[in-house]
Scaffold this motif. Structure first.
Motif, mmCIF file in Angstrom:
data_model
loop_
_atom_site.group_PDB
_atom_site.id
_atom_site.type_symbol
_atom_site.label_atom_id
_atom_site.label_comp_id
_atom_site.label_asym_id
_atom_site.label_seq_id
_atom_site.Cartn_x
_atom_site.Cartn_y
_atom_site.Cartn_z
ATOM 1 N N VAL A 5 1.336 -1.264 0.144
ATOM 2 C CA VAL A 5 0.027 -0.206 0.039
ATOM 3 C C VAL A 5 0.957 1.569 0.124
ATOM 4 N N LEU A 6 2.068 1.472 0.583
ATOM 5 C CA LEU A 6 2.268 2.275 1.385
ATOM 6 C C LEU A 6 2.599 3.397 -0.333
ATOM 7 N N PRO A 7 3.582 2.635 -1.311
ATOM 8 C CA PRO A 7 3.609 3.453 -2.765
ATOM 9 C C PRO A 7 3.283 4.259 -2.577
ATOM 10 N N ARG A 8 1.910 3.715 -3.299
ATOM 11 C CA ARG A 8 0.973 4.319 -3.806
ATOM 12 C C ARG A 8 0.697 5.588 -2.734
ATOM 13 N N LEU A 9 0.632 5.156 -1.198
ATOM 14 C CA LEU A 9 0.430 6.747 -0.375
ATOM 15 C C LEU A 9 1.244 7.615 -0.696
ATOM 16 N N VAL A 10 2.662 7.493 -0.733
ATOM 17 C CA VAL A 10 3.829 8.156 -1.075
ATOM 18 C C VAL A 10 3.390 9.191 -2.333
ATOM 19 N N ALA A 11 3.246 8.306 -3.663
ATOM 20 C CA ALA A 11 3.292 9.137 -4.796
ATOM 21 C C ALA A 11 1.996 9.941 -4.283
ATOM 22 N N ALA A 12 0.582 9.667 -3.812
ATOM 23 C CA ALA A 12 0.067 10.474 -4.014
ATOM 24 C C ALA A 12 -0.078 11.557 -2.932
ATOM 25 N N SER A 13 1.148 11.757 -1.711
ATOM 26 C CA SER A 13 1.271 12.567 -0.997
ATOM 27 C C SER A 13 2.465 13.484 -1.362
ATOM 28 N N ALA A 14 3.113 12.616 -2.304
ATOM 29 C CA ALA A 14 3.798 13.708 -2.657
ATOM 30 C C ALA A 14 3.339 14.442 -4.327
ATOM 31 N N THR A 15 2.369 13.927 -4.427
ATOM 32 C CA THR A 15 1.872 14.877 -6.241
ATOM 33 C C THR A 15 0.746 15.599 -4.939
ATOM 34 N N LEU A 16 0.386 15.876 -4.767
ATOM 35 C CA LEU A 16 -0.622 16.936 -3.018
ATOM 36 C C LEU A 16 0.926 17.711 -2.260
ATOM 37 N N ASN A 17 1.409 17.286 -2.015
ATOM 38 C CA ASN A 17 2.639 18.216 -1.782
ATOM 39 C C ASN A 17 3.408 18.725 -2.175
ATOM 40 N N PHE A 18 3.755 18.987 -3.493
ATOM 41 C CA PHE A 18 4.417 19.711 -4.862
ATOM 42 C C PHE A 18 3.980 20.757 -5.103
ATOM 43 N N PHE A 19 2.042 20.294 -5.752
ATOM 44 C CA PHE A 19 1.641 20.864 -5.876
ATOM 45 C C PHE A 19 0.488 22.397 -4.979
ATOM 46 N N SER A 20 0.781 21.871 -4.130
ATOM 47 C CA SER A 20 0.301 22.430 -2.719
ATOM 48 C C SER A 20 1.471 23.858 -2.843
ATOM 49 N N GLN A 21 2.105 23.431 -2.482
ATOM 50 C CA GLN A 21 3.522 24.462 -2.095
ATOM 51 C C GLN A 21 3.577 25.430 -2.750
ATOM 52 N N MET A 22 3.166 25.012 -4.309
ATOM 53 C CA MET A 22 2.789 26.047 -5.031
ATOM 54 C C MET A 22 2.064 27.379 -4.810
ATOM 55 N N ILE A 23 1.331 26.741 -4.439
ATOM 56 C CA ILE A 23 -0.279 27.368 -3.564
ATOM 57 C C ILE A 23 0.252 28.522 -2.044
ATOM 58 N N PHE A 24 1.241 27.460 -1.974
ATOM 59 C CA PHE A 24 1.427 28.447 0.085
ATOM 60 C C PHE A 24 3.110 29.271 -0.850
ATOM 61 N N ALA A 25 3.349 29.321 -1.313
ATOM 62 C CA ALA A 25 3.972 29.905 -1.987
ATOM 63 C C ALA A 25 3.961 31.384 -2.052
ATOM 64 N N LEU A 26 2.915 31.288 -3.227
ATOM 65 C CA LEU A 26 2.076 32.771 -3.996
ATOM 66 C C LEU A 26 1.422 33.430 -3.278
ATOM 67 N N ALA A 27 1.006 32.228 -1.602
ATOM 68 C CA ALA A 27 -0.201 32.979 -0.817
ATOM 69 C C ALA A 27 0.157 34.354 -0.585
ATOM 70 N N VAL A 28 1.008 34.633 0.098
ATOM 71 C CA VAL A 28 1.093 36.319 0.528
ATOM 72 C C VAL A 28 1.099 37.513 -0.586
ATOM 73 N N LEU A 29 2.438 36.846 -1.909
ATOM 74 C CA LEU A 29 2.186 37.750 -2.729
ATOM 75 C C LEU A 29 0.831 38.229 -3.246
ATOM 76 N N PHE A 30 -0.121 37.012 -3.452
ATOM 77 C CA PHE A 30 -1.423 37.352 -4.881
ATOM 78 C C PHE A 30 -2.680 37.978 -3.738
ATOM 79 N N LEU A 31 -2.298 37.620 -2.706
ATOM 80 C CA LEU A 31 -3.246 38.318 -1.320
ATOM 81 C C LEU A 31 -2.824 39.850 -1.648
ATOM 82 N N VAL A 32 -1.443 40.267 -1.432
ATOM 83 C CA VAL A 32 -1.314 41.826 -0.950
ATOM 84 C C VAL A 32 -1.179 42.153 -2.692
#
Length: 420
Positions: free
Chosen positions: A218-245
């Protein structure tokens, strides 16, 4: 016995809560310092977020070996003391006027090293404190209080920045780390020093965690899903303050309020995570959470000046609920199925992959934001967040209701059945 009556858990929980309040203050104040005082570009803000996560890529694997060799609590205390000193240099530099982007990048990088060591130790220490039967409850409570801490931290951070300025506000984080270090000394659980083998082979110990993870059904699929989620969510978080301001044209105090409100979703998700997992199924909830709630991230790039903060808040709150539900279920499962002697290395191996992609996500967000624009980059990131659930939907988890409970067992319980 309820965990709210479990003394050691309460001590561990309260100290972590104080630290996370300080973290939230810092996560608001440091990017604000970069954007409003140093006039940082999208790329520089992306690099700032990336350096905070780079340590996961650099030292996660050896961190697992080190954690499995030593007493966890001592390491956690040392990490908090060092993080307090690092953050204090930012406060002093901002107050005196000599802080630079290079200084911020260096501090976030070394703070990230401390974070990797602390969190790897914490994930290995918690099962010993609460026991395997209470892990889902404990992780759900920690997810909830993480979101509460963010509300308190972002709200207080916005108010402190408005009242005191970013220089003095950053110093709050250093105090929080000191308080957490002190609280860990109050835990009564007696931690035995792990048995020392006659001969140690660092490379063999290091790869044992990776081998366990990627040979598991089970864990390899779990790792792949979490890695995908973290990669794209970090794109959002990195630009959050810049976008809001710059895009939504919010004041510094309003940014703090919006970021505080977005964490309401995490509180809700943490509160219902255990109950929802039992009702939906502990296997089903792992893929249902991203596909059922991940689409809310699409509300973020829809936000426009005027009404936009409401759409942004709703989208990020939905994302927070998804994170809390998904993390409580997936982390608890990993902790339960892994033998105690491998917990540190298993945790480090998983985090090396799923957190190792985060600096690339943050840096990619900054580069794409500078090239395509912030809003188009947020559309790409939001779509990627939702799609992360497909790794798990097209996996054996879709045919199961619950995940096996036994530590030594690796099979899934078929839908409608029970493990005998």
């Amino acid at each position: 016995m309820s965990l709210w009556r479990h003394r050691d858990f309460l001590v561990l929980w309260s100290g972590r809560t104080l630290s996370e309040v300080g973290d939230a203050v810092s996560l608001l104040a440091v990017p604000l310092l970069a954007v409003t005082v140093l006039d940082a570009s999208a790329v520089e803000v992306g690099v700032l977020t990336a350096t905070r996560m780079l340590a996961y890529l650099l030292i996660s694997l050896p961190a697992g070996v080190w954690v499995d060799r030593i007493r966890k609590r001592r390491l956690m205390v040392a990490c908090h003391l060092l993080r307090a000193a690092l953050v204090a240099t930012v406060a002093a530099g901002a107050w005196s006027g000599w802080v630079t982007m290079a200084h911020l990048w260096a501090v976030t990088l070394f703070s990230g090293v401390c974070t990797v060591l602390y969190e790897t130790a914490h994930h290995s220490f918690l099962p010993a404190v609460v026991g395997p039967d209470r892990l889902l409850d404990a992780n759900g409570k920690l997810a909830t209080t993480y979101s509460v801490s963010q509300i308190a931290g972002y709200g207080a951070g916005g108010a402190l920045v408005a009242a005191l300025g970013v220089a003095r506000t950053v110093g709050v984080d250093a105090v929080a780390y000191l308080l957490n270090a002190a609280s860990l000394l109050l835990v009564r659980h007696r931690e035995e020093l792990p048995a020392r083998p006659a001969r140690r082979h660092f490379y063999a110990e290091l790869t044992a965690g990776l081998s366990y993870v990627f040979r598991h059904p089970v864990l390899p699929r779990l790792v792949a899903a979490s890695a995908t989620l973290n990669f794209f969510s970090q794109m959002i978080f990195a630009l959050a303050v810049l976008f809001l301001v710059r895009d939504l044209r919010l004041s510094e105090e309003s940014v703090g309020v919006v970021l505080a409100l977005t964490t309401l979703g995490g509180i809700t998700g943490g509160l219902v995570s255990g109950r929802l997992a039992r009702r939906v199924g502990t296997a089903r909830i792992v893929w249902a959470a991203p596909l059922g709630l991940g689409w809310t991230a699409l509300l973020v790039p829809l936000a426009q000046p005027g009404w936009g903060p409401a759409a942004y808040t709703a989208g990020m709150a939905g994302l927070g609920a998804f994170f809390a539900i998904y993390n409580a279920a997936s982390i608890s499962y990993r902790q339960r199925v892994c033998p105690p002697r491998l917990l540190g290395r298993m945790t480090a191996s998983v985090r090396w992959v799923v957190f190792g992609v985060m600096p690339f996500g943050a840096l990619g967000g900054g580069l794409l934001g500078d090239w395509l624009g912030v809003r188009p980059t947020l559309w790409i990131a939001a779509a990627g967040v939702w799609a992360s659930g497909l790794w798990l939907y097209f996996s054996p988890l879709r045919r199961a209701r619950d995940l096996a409970d036994g530590v030594a067992e690796r099979e899934l319980i078929p839908s409608g059945g029970r493990h005998g």
